[in-house]
Scaffold this active site. Structure first.
Site, PDB file in Angstrom:
ATOM      1  N   GLU A  85      39.705  23.641  39.439  1.00 53.76           N
ATOM      2  CA  GLU A  85      39.995  24.928  40.071  1.00 53.76           C
ATOM      3  C   GLU A  85      41.448  24.943  40.555  1.00 53.76           C
ATOM      4  OE1 GLU A  85      38.142  27.619  43.732  1.00 53.76           O
ATOM      5  OE2 GLU A  85      37.938  25.433  43.792  1.00 53.76           O
ATOM      6  N   LYS A 120      35.705  34.254  39.948  1.00 53.94           N
ATOM      7  CA  LYS A 120      34.842  33.610  40.933  1.00 53.94           C
ATOM      8  C   LYS A 120      34.076  34.655  41.752  1.00 53.94           C
ATOM      9  CE  LYS A 120      35.129  30.058  44.576  1.00 53.94           C
ATOM     10  NZ  LYS A 120      36.098  29.241  45.349  1.00 53.94           N
ATOM     11  N   CYS A 163      33.476  26.270  41.843  1.00 58.82           N
ATOM     12  CA  CYS A 163      33.368  25.652  43.163  1.00 58.82           C
ATOM     13  C   CYS A 163      32.211  26.194  44.002  1.00 58.82           C
ATOM     14  CB  CYS A 163      34.708  25.777  43.882  1.00 58.82           C
ATOM     15  SG  CYS A 163      34.919  24.533  45.198  1.00 58.82           S
TER      16      CYS A 163
END
Length: 261
Positions: free
Chosen positions: A41, A107, A141
């Protein structure tokens, strides 16, 4: 059925130094025997809330670099960077293929404990990528903590993906949750699951100790690396996965659900 050769690069990015990070990665990317090269990331900057300062357009330097490296290595190059689009900022996973095509995922779950939701816009769409006979779902994440968003749905009596990829900057302080949830996502979704993290210490003093790993559908650990930078290539077998799903079709008993728009 073709094996998929996955290269994991667990790196220690230099804070806000895009050019140096790209130059260093260029020197370590494998040039053969890989189908997909995965980077962490925000691999060009570290996990930063300086979205306006560090954002690039889709036609910017980092995406161009990914295209160049994908063509050079004849592999997919993927990972997340900061993208600005129409005045909005996204933590965006880019999947760049050697033919020049790019797919992306924004995300969904923004890490509010670091105020990510105040500096970035959340994604709204799930993405499944088809590549060399594999179906691959990318996530980022904090998405790991939300099993509904990661769920392997049954569509026309077939699971929607074979491989789940999480790229992350997941800190050492919460690494036990990372290890546990990666294994859980693999088991509950009957899929290979990859978690690629970073190492080192960022500008805010947050420490990262890696724990990048690959897990099979039974939760078995196929690869693991702790607190070091590394480049490793591992082959995954789709026939083995399909054989397991046929023998243990727990997905046929899964509860149906719909994620609200």
């Amino acid at each position: 059925m073709q094996d998929l050769r996955i290269t994991l690069i667990q790196s220690n990015p230099e804070w806000h130094n895009v050019e140096d990070n790209l130059a260093r990665l260029t020197s370590i990317l494998p040039t053969e025997n890989s189908d997909v090269i995965i980077l962490p990331e925000m691999f060009t900057t570290g996990f930063t809330m300086a979205s306006e300062e560090m954002a690039e357009k889709m036609e910017g330097r980092s995406h161009l670099w990914m295209k160049e490296q994908s063509a050079r290595t004849e592999s997919v190059v993927c990972g997340s960077i900061i993208i600005e689009e129409n005045g909005k900022y996204f933590n965006r996973f880019l999947w760049v293929e050697p033919n020049g095509k790019t797919k992306f995922y924004d995300k969904r779950h923004l890490f509010r404990m670091a105020d990510e939701h105040n500096y970035y816009n959340e994604g709204t769409s799930e993405v499944v990528i088809t590549f060399k006979g594999w179906r691959i779902k990318p996530l980022i994440c904090y998405d790991l903590r939300f099993p509904v968003w990661s769920r392997n749905k049954l569509i026309d009596n077939r699971l929607s993906y074979d491989l789940l990829i999480y790229v992350a900057n997941w800190p050492q302080a919460r690494i036990s949750a990372w290890d546990t949830l990666l294994k859980a996502r693999a088991v509950e979704n009957s899929a290979y699951t990859i978690g690629l993290n970073r190492v080192g210490k960022d500008e805010k003093g947050i420490e990262y100790n890696g724990h990048s790993g690959i897990y099979g559908p039974k939760g078995e650990q196929l690869y693991f690396s702790e607190n070091i930078e590394f480049v490793s290539t591992i082959s995954l077998n789709l026939e083995d996965l399909n054989t397991y799903r046929a023998k243990f079709p727990s997905h046929l008993d899964a509860d149906s659900f719909k994620i609200p728009d």
